[in-house]
Write an enzyme that holds these catalytic residues in place. Structure first.
Site, PDB file in Angstrom:
ATOM      1  N   ILE A 125       1.128   6.848   0.360  1.00  0.00           N
ATOM      2  CA  ILE A 125       0.527   6.121   1.242  1.00  0.00           C
ATOM      3  C   ILE A 125      -1.087   5.799   1.115  1.00  0.00           C
ATOM      4  O   ILE A 125      -1.856   6.903   0.921  1.00  0.00           O
ATOM      5  CB  ILE A 125       0.682   6.185   2.675  1.00  0.00           C
ATOM      6  CG1 ILE A 125       2.149   6.393   3.062  1.00  0.00           C
ATOM      7  CG2 ILE A 125       0.301   4.906   3.659  1.00  0.00           C
ATOM      8  CD1 ILE A 125       2.310   7.137   4.380  1.00  0.00           C
ATOM      9  N   CYS A 126      -1.408   4.409   0.837  1.00  0.00           N
ATOM     10  CA  CYS A 126      -3.089   4.373   0.914  1.00  0.00           C
ATOM     11  C   CYS A 126      -3.326   3.425   1.906  1.00  0.00           C
ATOM     12  O   CYS A 126      -2.949   2.265   2.073  1.00  0.00           O
ATOM     13  CB  CYS A 126      -3.018   3.361  -0.652  1.00  0.00           C
ATOM     14  SG  CYS A 126      -4.886   2.468  -0.609  1.00  0.00           S
ATOM     15  N   LEU A 127      -3.935   4.390   2.796  1.00  0.00           N
ATOM     16  CA  LEU A 127      -4.297   4.095   3.948  1.00  0.00           C
ATOM     17  C   LEU A 127      -5.794   4.513   4.454  1.00  0.00           C
ATOM     18  O   LEU A 127      -5.630   5.884   4.309  1.00  0.00           O
ATOM     19  CB  LEU A 127      -3.234   4.381   5.312  1.00  0.00           C
ATOM     20  CG  LEU A 127      -3.746   3.758   6.603  1.00  0.00           C
ATOM     21  CD1 LEU A 127      -3.781   2.206   6.680  1.00  0.00           C
ATOM     22  CD2 LEU A 127      -2.473   4.236   7.548  1.00  0.00           C
ATOM     23  N   HIS A 158       0.935  -1.084   0.253  1.00  0.00           N
ATOM     24  CA  HIS A 158       0.133  -0.068  -0.127  1.00  0.00           C
ATOM     25  C   HIS A 158       0.940   1.341  -0.058  1.00  0.00           C
ATOM     26  O   HIS A 158       0.312   2.405   0.178  1.00  0.00           O
ATOM     27  CB  HIS A 158      -0.869  -0.100   1.248  1.00  0.00           C
ATOM     28  CG  HIS A 158      -1.962  -0.954   1.083  1.00  0.00           C
ATOM     29  ND1 HIS A 158      -2.750  -1.368   2.280  1.00  0.00           N
ATOM     30  CD2 HIS A 158      -2.236  -1.781   0.253  1.00  0.00           C
ATOM     31  CE1 HIS A 158      -3.528  -2.367   2.041  1.00  0.00           C
ATOM     32  NE2 HIS A 158      -3.260  -2.910   0.661  1.00  0.00           N
TER      33      HIS A 158
END
Lengths: 152, 107
Positions: free
Chosen positions: A90-92, A83
């Protein structure tokens, strides 16, 4: 002005005590801070590496989520994670508009990212990383991530 | 002996009927203090208790709820945030020296 008072309080606490593996590097103003994180357990993907996070706050923080990215330099690589794009984005969900809550703070975001790395077993980039890194001109907060993976 | 009181000054203190060390989760200021935008605590900057029993400064939770992305959910538990009563808490001043615990009207 929301952000200044709240960030002032957070900074005071960060100077007093921080969880293991989290270090305050720079907080000269109330717009942009640098934090270092380390994975403290023995996950082999992250051994002996330190990662640098850049936090960017809007005047509406914490009503609005901060923008948080990993930044790379000679001593700080971008951590491998399915991610985390190789440009540090950042993919969160908790950093996205839909997942953010104003009760989060700089410390809790660092702890969440630290645990996201700790539990990871794949030395991988997200699918389409090369293309995304080459073509993305958007700021992290303007990207519409689709959260489909609840495993990490 | 007879004592004549010529003058007396009453001093009053108040606090919200909330745990001592608790702060508003949004602004991190104590409940007895104000939200980040107000100058004077008390009725001017009241608290709001949700049906989920999470409370915030009214101004703080309103700023959050106004955001579309909040989906009107409580920042703590993500349940839909509904105020327990339509009227916000009001502070009741109590005179210092009285045995009675400072109280606020029910939320």
């Amino acid at each position: 002005m929301f952000a200044s008072k709240r960030l002032g309080k957070e900074l005071q606490k960060l100077h007093e005590k921080l969880p293991p593996g989290i270090t305050l590097i720079q907080a000269d103003d109330l717009k942009e801070w640098l934090m270092d994180i380390q994975v403290v357990d023995s996950n082999p993907i992250y051994q002996n590496e330190v990662y640098r996070l850049k936090f960017m706050f809007s005047p509406d923080y914490p009503i609005q989520a901060p923008e948080v990215v990993f930044v790379a330099d000679e001593t700080h690589p971008i951590p491998w994670h399915p991610h985390v794009y190789s440009n540090g984005i950042i993919c969160l969900d908790l950093l996205d508009r839909q997942g953010w809550s104003p009760v989060h703070n700089v410390e809790s975001v660092c702890v969440s990212l630290q645990s996201m790395l700790t539990s990871n077993t794949k030395k991988e980039r997200p699918p389409g990383d090369e293309n995304f890194v080459k073509h993305n001109k958007q700021r992290p907060r303007d990207i519409n991530f689709v959260f489909h993976d609840n495993q990490v | 002996m007879k004592v004549t009181i010529k003058e007396w000054n009453a001093v009053a203190a108040w606090r919200w009927d909330m745990p001592d060390d608790d702060v508003c989760g949004i602004c991190r200021n104590p409940y007895d203090s104000t939200c980040s935008k107000c100058k004077f605590p008390g009725d001017e900057c009241p608290l709001l208790l949700g049906e989920c029993n999470h409370s915030f400064h009214m101004h703080c939770i309103y700023s959050w709820i106004r955001q579309e992305s909040s989906q009107e959910k409580c920042p703590m538990c993500r349940q839909p945030f509904k105020s327990k009563s339509q009227t916000a808490a009001t502070a009741t001043p109590t005179a210092e020296g009285q045995a009675q615990e400072p109280t606020t009207s029910p939320l």
